[in-house]
Design a protein around this motif. Structure first.
Motif, PDB file in Angstrom:
ATOM      1  N   TYR A  68      -8.061  -5.215  41.945  1.00  0.00           N
ATOM      2  CA  TYR A  68      -7.326  -6.338  42.514  1.00  0.00           C
ATOM      3  C   TYR A  68      -6.833  -6.012  43.919  1.00  0.00           C
ATOM      4  O   TYR A  68      -6.729  -6.888  44.779  1.00  0.00           O
ATOM      5  N   ILE A  69      -6.542  -4.737  44.162  1.00  0.00           N
ATOM      6  CA  ILE A  69      -5.960  -4.307  45.430  1.00  0.00           C
ATOM      7  C   ILE A  69      -6.969  -4.400  46.572  1.00  0.00           C
ATOM      8  O   ILE A  69      -6.624  -4.778  47.691  1.00  0.00           O
ATOM      9  N   SER A  70      -8.199  -4.028  46.301  1.00  0.00           N
ATOM     10  CA  SER A  70      -9.216  -3.984  47.346  1.00  0.00           C
ATOM     11  C   SER A  70      -9.725  -5.379  47.700  1.00  0.00           C
ATOM     12  O   SER A  70      -9.637  -6.309  46.907  1.00  0.00           O
ATOM     13  N   ASP A  71     -10.262  -5.490  48.915  1.00  0.00           N
ATOM     14  CA  ASP A  71     -10.849  -6.744  49.364  1.00  0.00           C
ATOM     15  C   ASP A  71     -11.986  -6.412  50.325  1.00  0.00           C
ATOM     16  O   ASP A  71     -11.773  -5.719  51.325  1.00  0.00           O
ATOM     17  N   SER A  72     -13.173  -6.893  49.996  1.00  0.00           N
ATOM     18  CA  SER A  72     -14.347  -6.570  50.808  1.00  0.00           C
ATOM     19  C   SER A  72     -14.256  -7.151  52.216  1.00  0.00           C
ATOM     20  O   SER A  72     -14.983  -6.729  53.116  1.00  0.00           O
ATOM     21  N   ARG A  73     -13.336  -8.104  52.424  1.00  0.00           N
ATOM     22  CA  ARG A  73     -13.206  -8.718  53.747  1.00  0.00           C
ATOM     23  C   ARG A  73     -12.377  -7.869  54.712  1.00  0.00           C
ATOM     24  O   ARG A  73     -12.291  -8.174  55.900  1.00  0.00           O
ATOM     25  N   LEU A  74     -11.755  -6.803  54.198  1.00  0.00           N
ATOM     26  CA  LEU A  74     -10.976  -5.900  55.036  1.00  0.00           C
ATOM     27  C   LEU A  74     -11.743  -4.606  55.274  1.00  0.00           C
ATOM     28  O   LEU A  74     -12.322  -4.047  54.343  1.00  0.00           O
ATOM     29  N   ALA A 126      -5.439  -0.027  56.514  1.00  0.00           N
ATOM     30  CA  ALA A 126      -4.394   0.891  56.982  1.00  0.00           C
ATOM     31  C   ALA A 126      -3.247   0.120  57.642  1.00  0.00           C
ATOM     32  O   ALA A 126      -2.072   0.436  57.429  1.00  0.00           O
ATOM     33  N   PHE A 127      -3.580  -0.891  58.419  1.00  0.00           N
ATOM     34  CA  PHE A 127      -2.555  -1.704  59.074  1.00  0.00           C
ATOM     35  C   PHE A 127      -1.692  -2.426  58.044  1.00  0.00           C
ATOM     36  O   PHE A 127      -0.461  -2.453  58.155  1.00  0.00           O
ATOM     37  N   CYS A 128      -2.313  -2.989  57.032  1.00  0.00           N
ATOM     38  CA  CYS A 128      -1.568  -3.694  55.976  1.00  0.00           C
ATOM     39  C   CYS A 128      -0.657  -2.730  55.231  1.00  0.00           C
ATOM     40  O   CYS A 128       0.497  -3.046  54.928  1.00  0.00           O
ATOM     41  N   GLY A 129      -1.173  -1.528  54.942  1.00  0.00           N
ATOM     42  CA  GLY A 129      -0.370  -0.530  54.251  1.00  0.00           C
ATOM     43  C   GLY A 129       0.807  -0.067  55.082  1.00  0.00           C
ATOM     44  O   GLY A 129       1.921   0.096  54.572  1.00  0.00           O
ATOM     45  N   ALA A 130       0.579   0.169  56.379  1.00  0.00           N
ATOM     46  CA  ALA A 130       1.652   0.618  57.273  1.00  0.00           C
ATOM     47  C   ALA A 130       2.760  -0.424  57.363  1.00  0.00           C
ATOM     48  O   ALA A 130       3.955  -0.095  57.315  1.00  0.00           O
ATOM     49  N   THR A 131       2.380  -1.678  57.501  1.00  0.00           N
ATOM     50  CA  THR A 131       3.362  -2.761  57.568  1.00  0.00           C
ATOM     51  C   THR A 131       4.193  -2.824  56.292  1.00  0.00           C
ATOM     52  O   THR A 131       5.430  -2.952  56.336  1.00  0.00           O
ATOM     53  N   ALA A 132       3.529  -2.703  55.163  1.00  0.00           N
ATOM     54  CA  ALA A 132       4.224  -2.734  53.879  1.00  0.00           C
ATOM     55  C   ALA A 132       5.193  -1.571  53.741  1.00  0.00           C
ATOM     56  O   ALA A 132       6.311  -1.731  53.246  1.00  0.00           O
ATOM     57  N   GLY A 133       4.788  -0.397  54.207  1.00  0.00           N
ATOM     58  CA  GLY A 133       5.631   0.784  54.095  1.00  0.00           C
ATOM     59  C   GLY A 133       6.898   0.691  54.916  1.00  0.00           C
ATOM     60  O   GLY A 133       7.987   1.036  54.449  1.00  0.00           O
ATOM     61  N   VAL A 134       6.788   0.213  56.157  1.00  0.00           N
ATOM     62  CA  VAL A 134       7.945   0.111  57.050  1.00  0.00           C
ATOM     63  C   VAL A 134       8.962  -0.896  56.511  1.00  0.00           C
ATOM     64  O   VAL A 134      10.169  -0.630  56.478  1.00  0.00           O
ATOM     65  N   VAL A 135       8.497  -2.051  56.103  1.00  0.00           N
ATOM     66  CA  VAL A 135       9.399  -3.094  55.592  1.00  0.00           C
ATOM     67  C   VAL A 135      10.094  -2.633  54.316  1.00  0.00           C
ATOM     68  O   VAL A 135      11.316  -2.791  54.147  1.00  0.00           O
ATOM     69  N   SER A 136       9.322  -2.046  53.408  1.00  0.00           N
ATOM     70  CA  SER A 136       9.883  -1.589  52.145  1.00  0.00           C
ATOM     71  C   SER A 136      10.945  -0.519  52.359  1.00  0.00           C
ATOM     72  O   SER A 136      12.016  -0.543  51.743  1.00  0.00           O
ATOM     73  N   ASP A 160      -3.615 -11.222  53.500  1.00  0.00           N
ATOM     74  CA  ASP A 160      -3.989 -12.638  53.628  1.00  0.00           C
ATOM     75  C   ASP A 160      -3.936 -13.091  55.092  1.00  0.00           C
ATOM     76  O   ASP A 160      -4.784 -13.868  55.544  1.00  0.00           O
ATOM     77  N   MET A 161      -2.918 -12.592  55.822  1.00  0.00           N
ATOM     78  CA  MET A 161      -2.773 -12.958  57.222  1.00  0.00           C
ATOM     79  C   MET A 161      -3.939 -12.428  58.057  1.00  0.00           C
ATOM     80  O   MET A 161      -4.506 -13.151  58.882  1.00  0.00           O
ATOM     81  N   VAL A 162      -4.318 -11.167  57.824  1.00  0.00           N
ATOM     82  CA  VAL A 162      -5.436 -10.569  58.568  1.00  0.00           C
ATOM     83  C   VAL A 162      -6.739 -11.295  58.273  1.00  0.00           C
ATOM     84  O   VAL A 162      -7.553 -11.575  59.176  1.00  0.00           O
ATOM     85  N   ILE A 163      -6.936 -11.637  57.005  1.00  0.00           N
ATOM     86  CA  ILE A 163      -8.162 -12.342  56.616  1.00  0.00           C
ATOM     87  C   ILE A 163      -8.212 -13.735  57.256  1.00  0.00           C
ATOM     88  O   ILE A 163      -9.265 -14.183  57.715  1.00  0.00           O
TER      89      ILE A 163
END
Length: 309
Positions: A4-10, A16-26, A302-305
Motif C-alpha cells: 500500500y505504501i509504494s506507488d509506481s508513479r513515484l 525521499a522528498f515525501c518521507g523527509a516532509t513527513a519526518g519534519v512535520v511529525s 498525492d500532491m507530487v503525483i
C-alpha cells in the motif's frame, strides 16, 4: 504486488522528498514527549509493575504531565525542545532515506520473486527492516547527539569518531524488527481500509483518517514489542565509552557490556519493569508520530503525483 505504501508513479527521489516532509512535520509536534521519554528512561531507580505512582520526592520524572510542567518550569519552553535541531535533521534525513530505500528494496524483492512465492507480509517486513537499518546507520550520529542534548548535563566529552556510533548495535537490533513491524502492520491495516473503501463499506472521503489510524495502531504494536531495546540503547548512548564527565553518575556501568548483558543488568538492579520506563509517554508520542508520518507521506505523495499529471 507492491504494498500500500509504494506507488509506481513515484521515483526514488520523490519518495525521499515525501518521507523527509513527513519526518519534519511529525517531529515538530512530538518533540516535547520525546524529551520526557528520554528523561524517564535514564532515571536509574527501581520500578515495579504497579498502579500507584512513584514518589515524586525521590524520583524527579514520574508522570507525563508533571514531567512536562517540571521541565517547562525549570528550563522554559526551550527545555521541551532540547536537541530538537539535531532531531529535525535526523528525522528529515532518516525518513528520506527510509522511504526511498523501502521503495528500492521492495522493487528488488518483487523482481526476485517473479513467481509470487514469497508472502506479501514477508516482503513488506523485509523491506521495512532493511530500509530502517539503512536509515539508522546513516543517521545514527544525529540520534546520539539528540539524546545527549536532551539530558541536563553541561560537561563536554571527547570520544573520537567511534563515539558517534556508541550503542549502534542495540539500535540496529531494535530498529530491524521495529520498522519491519511498523511497515507490515501499517500495510495490513491500511490495505484492509482500502478494500473496505473499494467495496463501498467505508467512504473514500475518510481515507486520511484511515491512514492516520493505521499509522497509530502500527506504531503502538511495534513500539511495545521492541521497547526494552530502546531503553538499553539510550543508556549506552548517554554513557558513551567512558565514565569521564558522565552526566548521570548514578547510572551503573554499562559501557563494557553487550546490549543483552546490559538489559539483564538493568532488570537485575532496577526490576524487569524498568525495561519499560517511559513506555506510556513513548506510546503517547509514537501513536501520533507514526500516524502523522504516514498521513503527511500519503498527502505529499498525492500532491507530487498531481503535479506530475
Amino acid at each position: 504486488m507492491p504494498s500500500y505504501i509504494s506507488d509506481s508513479r513515484l521515483n526514488s527521489y520523490e519518495a525521499a522528498f515525501c518521507g523527509a516532509t513527513a519526518g519534519v512535520v511529525s517531529r515538530f509536534f512530538t518533540a516535547p514527549f520525546d524529551v520526557v521519554k528520554i528523561r524517564m528512561q535514564l532515571q536509574p531507580h527501581r520500578t515495579q509493575f504497579q498502579l500507584k505512582h512513584a514518589d515524586p520526592k525521590t524520583i524527579k520524572y514520574t508522570r507525563i504531565i508533571p514531567a512536562l510542567k517540571t521541565i517547562l518550569r525549570e528550563e522554559g519552553i526551550r527545555g521541551l525542545y532540547k536537541g530538537n535541531l539535531a532531531a529535525e535533521y535526523l528525522y528529515l534525513l532518516y525518513n528520506a532515506v527510509e522511504f526511498c530505500a523501502y521503495r528500492e528494496i521492495e522493487l528488488f524483492i518483487e523482481k526476485l520473486d517473479s513467481q509470487n512465492q514469497i508472502p506479501a507480509a514477508a516482503k513488506t517486513f523485509t523491506s521495512g527492516m532493511l530500509a530502517g537499518s539503512a536509515a539508522t546507520s546513516i543517521t545514527y550520529p544525529l540520534d546520539l547527539l539528540r539524546t545527549r542534548f536532551a539530558m541536563q548535563g553541561t560537561h563536554n566529552q571527547t570520544e573520537g569518531i567511534i563515539g558517534f556510533y556508541w550503542g549502534v548495535w542495540p539500535t540496529l537490533m531494535q530498529i530491524m524488527p521495529y520498522m519491519g513491524l511498523v511497515f507490515t502492520t501499517y500495510d495490513h491495516i491500511a490495505s484492509t481500509f482500502k478494500a473496505a473503501r473499494e467495496n463501498g463499506t467505508l467512504s473514500p472521503d475518510h481515507k486520511p483518517m484511515h491512514d492516520m489510524l493505521s499509522g497509530a495502531l502500527s506504531g503502538i504494536v511495534s513500539k511495545t514489542v521492541v521497547y526494552p531495546m530502546d531503553v538499553v540503547r539510550k543508556r549506552l548512548q548517554v554513557q558513551g565509552p567512558s565514565r569521564k564527565h558522565y552526566v548521570i553518575s548514578a547510572i551503573p556501568e554499562y559501557a563494557t557490556r553487550s546490549w543483552f548483558k546490559c538489559m539483564k543488568l538493568i532488570a537485575a538492579q532496577e526490576g524487569v519493569s524498568s525495561l519499560y520506563k517511559g513506555l506510556t509517554v513513548s506510546l503517547i508520542k509514537v501513536a501520533p508520530a507514526i500516524s502523522m508520518t504516514f498521513f503527511v507521506y500519503e498527502k505529499t505523495k498525492d500532491m507530487v503525483i498531481s503535479w506530475k499529471s
